[in-house]
Design an enzyme around this catalytic site. Sequence first.
Site, PDB file in Angstrom:
ATOM      1  N   ASP A   1      -5.664  -0.390  -1.706  1.00 60.96           N
ATOM      2  CA  ASP A   1      -6.874  -1.074  -1.267  1.00 60.96           C
ATOM      3  C   ASP A   1      -7.698  -1.443  -2.499  1.00 60.96           C
ATOM      4  OD1 ASP A   1      -7.935   1.300  -2.160  1.00 60.96           O
ATOM      5  OD2 ASP A   1      -9.069   1.736  -0.336  1.00 60.96           O
TER       6      ASP A   1
ATOM      7  N   LYS B   1      -0.333  -2.941   3.671  1.00 58.71           N
ATOM      8  CA  LYS B   1      -1.261  -1.842   3.377  1.00 58.71           C
ATOM      9  C   LYS B   1      -1.432  -0.927   4.592  1.00 58.71           C
ATOM     10  CE  LYS B   1      -5.735  -2.478   3.102  1.00 58.71           C
ATOM     11  NZ  LYS B   1      -7.073  -2.915   2.652  1.00 58.71           N
TER      12      LYS B   1
END
Length: 217
Positions: A138, A120
């Site tokens: 997220d 991420k």
Amino acid sequence: MKTADIQPFFATLKAANPSPQTELEYTSVFELLAAVLLSAQATDVGVNKATRKLFPVANTPQAILALGLEGLEGYIKTIGLYRSKAKHLMETCRILVERHDGKVPDTREALEALPGVGRKTANVVLNVAFGQPTMAVDTHIFRVSNRTGLAPGKNPLEVEKQLMQRVPGDYAVDSHHWLILLGRYVCQARKPRCWECLVSSYCDFSPKTPPPQGTLR
């Protein structure tokens, strides 16, 4: 979400916010990397409060290393998990200096080799700093993708792969910003604010949340 609805979904978000930006504050690629690394399980607001004090003092890998671990911890102790994050950031700075001449690399492989930098974080840096069409999934993007039917998936990687396939190329670079902002401020976890949502007509979520009594649409 029907394939035919995806283009107008993003066109609507773009019309409302043509140039979306991350809410993390930074002035260089390294500052962005440091801020994203510190933001895991923390709010952007909380990270910004800490980096406003840290970056004027140390905003390069060399300067962070010169602070030392205890010095760095002193600046970021208001952020959750600050001790482990400080260790990761210090080690990342050491690797950047020793292997990359103090510069942040622009490949996923090199970024994910840095301590504390997962998929991420790498996706955020590749997208925001280098303009690559990556998707940093997220909690907000995961929720919006599943709730709207845009890109259902059981885990962040599944959602990421779906988004990479379904988001039209014209919207690929900015799409993760639009989805994060939609999830953070409108399509919220506890109760989505459907009556304020510009793209509710394209969304699979049902029944839509009605406006609170006394609220005008």
